[in-house]
Design a protein around this motif. Structure first.
Motif, PDB file in Angstrom:
ATOM      1  N   TRP A  20       0.811  -1.224   0.000  1.00  0.00           N
ATOM      2  CA  TRP A  20       0.000   0.000   0.000  1.00  0.00           C
ATOM      3  C   TRP A  20       0.845   1.276   0.000  1.00  0.00           C
ATOM      4  N   ASN A  21       0.387   2.262  -0.770  1.00  0.00           N
ATOM      5  CA  ASN A  21       0.919   3.620  -0.693  1.00  0.00           C
ATOM      6  C   ASN A  21      -0.216   4.583  -1.005  1.00  0.00           C
ATOM      7  N   GLU A  22      -0.115   5.808  -0.516  1.00  0.00           N
ATOM      8  CA  GLU A  22      -1.208   6.776  -0.621  1.00  0.00           C
ATOM      9  C   GLU A  22      -1.531   7.150  -2.064  1.00  0.00           C
ATOM     10  N   ASP A  23      -0.563   7.018  -2.962  1.00  0.00           N
ATOM     11  CA  ASP A  23      -0.820   7.346  -4.367  1.00  0.00           C
ATOM     12  C   ASP A  23      -1.857   6.430  -4.994  1.00  0.00           C
ATOM     13  N   MET A  24      -2.101   5.283  -4.372  1.00  0.00           N
ATOM     14  CA  MET A  24      -3.110   4.367  -4.903  1.00  0.00           C
ATOM     15  C   MET A  24      -4.497   5.004  -4.911  1.00  0.00           C
ATOM     16  N   LEU A  25      -4.741   5.922  -3.990  1.00  0.00           N
ATOM     17  CA  LEU A  25      -6.041   6.595  -3.942  1.00  0.00           C
ATOM     18  C   LEU A  25      -6.312   7.342  -5.242  1.00  0.00           C
ATOM     19  N   PHE A  76       3.376  -5.428 -12.606  1.00  0.00           N
ATOM     20  CA  PHE A  76       2.347  -4.414 -12.373  1.00  0.00           C
ATOM     21  C   PHE A  76       2.896  -3.231 -11.573  1.00  0.00           C
ATOM     22  N   ALA A  77       4.199  -2.999 -11.685  1.00  0.00           N
ATOM     23  CA  ALA A  77       4.866  -1.985 -10.861  1.00  0.00           C
ATOM     24  C   ALA A  77       4.267  -0.597 -11.057  1.00  0.00           C
ATOM     25  N   ARG A 124       2.987   4.472  -8.383  1.00  0.00           N
ATOM     26  CA  ARG A 124       3.193   5.512  -9.387  1.00  0.00           C
ATOM     27  C   ARG A 124       4.337   6.419  -8.967  1.00  0.00           C
ATOM     28  N   THR A 125       5.027   6.954  -9.961  1.00  0.00           N
ATOM     29  CA  THR A 125       6.150   7.853  -9.718  1.00  0.00           C
ATOM     30  C   THR A 125       5.873   9.178 -10.416  1.00  0.00           C
ATOM     31  N   ALA A 126       6.850  10.079 -10.366  1.00  0.00           N
ATOM     32  CA  ALA A 126       6.663  11.392 -10.977  1.00  0.00           C
ATOM     33  C   ALA A 126       6.431  11.283 -12.480  1.00  0.00           C
ATOM     34  N   ASP A 127       7.033  10.288 -13.121  1.00  0.00           N
ATOM     35  CA  ASP A 127       6.910  10.185 -14.576  1.00  0.00           C
ATOM     36  C   ASP A 127       6.231   8.906 -15.052  1.00  0.00           C
ATOM     37  N   LYS A 128       5.784   8.048 -14.132  1.00  0.00           N
ATOM     38  CA  LYS A 128       5.127   6.806 -14.528  1.00  0.00           C
ATOM     39  C   LYS A 128       3.882   6.579 -13.667  1.00  0.00           C
ATOM     40  N   THR A 129       2.761   6.282 -14.326  1.00  0.00           N
ATOM     41  CA  THR A 129       1.530   5.970 -13.601  1.00  0.00           C
ATOM     42  C   THR A 129       0.957   4.672 -14.159  1.00  0.00           C
ATOM     43  N   TRP A 130      -0.227   4.321 -13.684  1.00  0.00           N
ATOM     44  CA  TRP A 130      -0.869   3.093 -14.148  1.00  0.00           C
ATOM     45  C   TRP A 130      -1.098   3.106 -15.651  1.00  0.00           C
ATOM     46  N   ARG A 131      -1.196   4.290 -16.246  1.00  0.00           N
ATOM     47  CA  ARG A 131      -1.389   4.375 -17.700  1.00  0.00           C
ATOM     48  C   ARG A 131      -0.169   3.880 -18.466  1.00  0.00           C
ATOM     49  N   LEU A 149      -6.994  -1.700 -18.855  1.00  0.00           N
ATOM     50  CA  LEU A 149      -7.825  -1.051 -17.842  1.00  0.00           C
ATOM     51  C   LEU A 149      -8.367  -2.064 -16.839  1.00  0.00           C
ATOM     52  N   ALA A 150      -8.815  -3.210 -17.322  1.00  0.00           N
ATOM     53  CA  ALA A 150      -9.314  -4.244 -16.418  1.00  0.00           C
ATOM     54  C   ALA A 150      -8.198  -4.771 -15.523  1.00  0.00           C
ATOM     55  N   THR A 151      -6.989  -4.871 -16.066  1.00  0.00           N
ATOM     56  CA  THR A 151      -5.849  -5.334 -15.274  1.00  0.00           C
ATOM     57  C   THR A 151      -5.544  -4.364 -14.143  1.00  0.00           C
ATOM     58  N   VAL A 152      -5.563  -3.082 -14.448  1.00  0.00           N
ATOM     59  CA  VAL A 152      -5.291  -2.067 -13.421  1.00  0.00           C
ATOM     60  C   VAL A 152      -6.327  -2.164 -12.306  1.00  0.00           C
ATOM     61  N   TYR A 153      -7.590  -2.261 -12.681  1.00  0.00           N
ATOM     62  CA  TYR A 153      -8.655  -2.372 -11.672  1.00  0.00           C
ATOM     63  C   TYR A 153      -8.471  -3.621 -10.823  1.00  0.00           C
TER      64      TYR A 153
END
Length: 368
Positions: free
Chosen positions: A47-52, A227-228, A233-240, A294-298
Motif C-alpha cells: 500500500w501507498n497513498e498514491d493508490m487513492l 504491475f509496478a 506511481r512515480t513522478a513520470d510513470k503511472t498506471w497508464r 484497464l481491467a488489469t489495473v482495476y
C-alpha cells in the motif's frame, strides 16, 4: 491449446494430477475461505497513498469503457484473415489486439481438416472410454487428453504455427538483455486438455477468471514487478504506463507458489483454441472482457479498497475507502485461479461487459 515462449526456467517439483475443478472454486461449490493474517501484512507492504488517486482515475475511465463494451459487444472483437497474418498485420490491427487482448483468425485451416480432427478425437475417446479422465466425471466434457494424434496435427499445422509467430512478435523487451533468456520467435507447443461441450450444458460453465496465478499476482515479488506502474506511481510513470506486452518483468515471475495440480508455471504469452464446430454467442462459447489494460489495473488495485458501508452497492469513488486491515483479495483463494463476479469486482459490470466470441467456424483460431 496454449502458445508459449522458449526461455530458461527454474526447476520445480512435479505437481500431482487432477482435473480442471481443482483450481476453480466456482466448479466445486465450496465457500471461499478467509485468508490468513499474513495477507493483511502483504497489503500493508504494498500500500501507498498514491493508490487513492490511481483508484479514482481508474473508476472514472471504467465508466466510459463499460458503456463502450456494452454497446458494441461482438464488434469489439477483431477478426483478421490468415492472409492478413501472412502479409503482416496493420498498425490499427495491432493496436486493436493490444487494447482488447483478443483476436479471431479465419481461413488458415480448411473446415474439412478441422472436422477430421474432431472425428478423430471422438473415435479416440470411444476406443478408450474405460480409461478416460476428465470433468464432470460422470459425463466428461473436459478430457484430460494432451497429445492425441489430432492435437499433434493441429498444433503443428503451418497456419497455427505462423499465426503464433505473428502474435509472439507483438511482445517486446524493455530490457534488451532479456532477449538472452527468451526466444519470442519460436512457439513452443503446450498440449492442453480437450473440450467437447454438450448442447444445453449448464454443469460445466466457467465464470470470468484469469489464468496464470491467483494470489501470486500480489504475493510473488517477481510477478508483482509486472504491475509496478499500477501499484507504485512515480513522478513520470503511472498506471497508464502499464505495458501488458513487455516480457522483461515476467521472466522471473512465479505464477504458481503452491505447486497446484493443473496450474501452469511457465510464461504463456498467449492462450488460444481452434474451433472444431460452428459456435456463436449464447451457445457455450468463450466470453472475454475486451479492455485488457484497464481491467488489469482495476484488478490489481481492487484488494486495497472496500465499500465504506458493507451494505452499500454504490460504485462512486467517495463511497469506497482503503482497506489494508482486512485479509480479503476478492475472487482469490489459496491454491486456486483468480475468479471474478459482480460481487467481487462490481465496477467491471461483468454482466454487461463479458462479451461472447462472434460466431466461429471449424478451423478458425481464437487467441486471448
Amino acid at each position: 491449446m496454449m502458445m508459449n515462449a522458449s526461455g530458461s526456467g527454474a526447476s520445480r517439483t512435479q505437481n500431482q494430477g487432477g482435473d480442471i475443478s481443482d483450481i476453480f472454486t466456482s466448479l466445486t461449490g465450496e465457500a471461499a475461505a478467509d485468508l490468513p493474517p499474513c495477507f493483511s501484512d502483504l497489503k500493508k507492504t504494498i500500500w501507498n497513498e498514491d493508490m487513492l488517486q490511481s483508484w479514482k482515475e481508474v473508476l472514472e475511465e471504467l465508466k466510459v469503457a463499460v458503456e463502450e463494451v456494452a454497446s458494441r459487444t461482438q464488434d469489439m472483437i477483431l477478426r483478421v484473415s490468415y492472409d492478413n497474418i501472412k502479409q503482416g498485420l496493420s498498425e490499427s490491427q495491432v493496436a486493436s489486439i493490444k487494447k482488447m487482448g483478443t483476436v479471431i483468425v479465419t481461413g488458415g485451416v480448411p473446415q474439412e481438416e478441422a472436422l477430421g480432427w474432431k472425428q478423430s478425437i471422438r473415435d479416440y475417446v470411444a476406443a478408450n472410454k474405460d480409461c478416460m479422465r476428465g470433468f464432470p466425471a460422470d459425463n466428461i466434457q473436459v478430457f484430460e487428453l494432451y497429445n492425441v494424434p489430432a492435437l499433434v496435427a493441429a498444433c503443428t499445422h503451418p497456419a497455427l504455427v505462423n499465426t503464433q509467430k505473428a502474435l509472439l512478435s507483438l511482445w517486446h523487451a524493455s530490457d534488451p538483455t532479456s532477449l538472452n533468456r527468451i526466444d519470442m520467435s519460436t512457439p513452443m507447443l503446450y498440449f492442453n486438455r480437450l473440450w467437447i461441450r454438450l448442447p444445453g450444458d449448464a454443469q460445466f460453465a466457467l465464470g470470468p477468471h484469469i489464468d496464470g496465478g491467483g494470489l501470486e499476482h500480489w504475493e510473488d515479488p517477481g510477478l508483482r514487478k509486472v504491475f509496478a506502474h499500477i501499484l507504485c506511481r512515480t513522478a513520470d510513470k503511472t498506471w497508464r504506463d502499464h505495458d501488458p506486452f513487455d516480457m522483461t518483468p515476467r521472466l522471473d515471475a512465479k505464477q504458481d507458489l503452491y505447486n497446484v495440480s493443473n496450474q501452469c508455471s511457465i510464461f504463456r504469452p498467449w492462450q488460444g483454441w481452434t474451433a472444431l464446430s460452428s459456435t456463436g454467442p449464447g451457445e457455450g462459447t468463450l466470453r472475454v472482457l475486451p479492455m485488457l489494460s484497464l481491467a488489469t489495473v482495476y484488478l490489481m488495485l481492487r484488494p486495497f479498497f472496500r465499500p465504506r458501508h458493507s451494505s452499500s452497492a454504490s460504485l462512486k469513488f467517495g463511497d469506497w475507502e482503503p482497506d489494508t486491515e482486512g485479509t480479503a483479495f476478492p475472487g482469490s483463494a489459496m491454491r486456486k485461479t483468480q475468479e471474478l463476479n459482480p460481487t467481487t469486482h462490481p465496477h467491471l459490470a461483468l454482466e454487461q461487459t463479458m462479451v461472447s466470441m462472434p460466431r466461429v467456424e471449424p478451423g478458425n483460431q481464437v487467441y486471448c
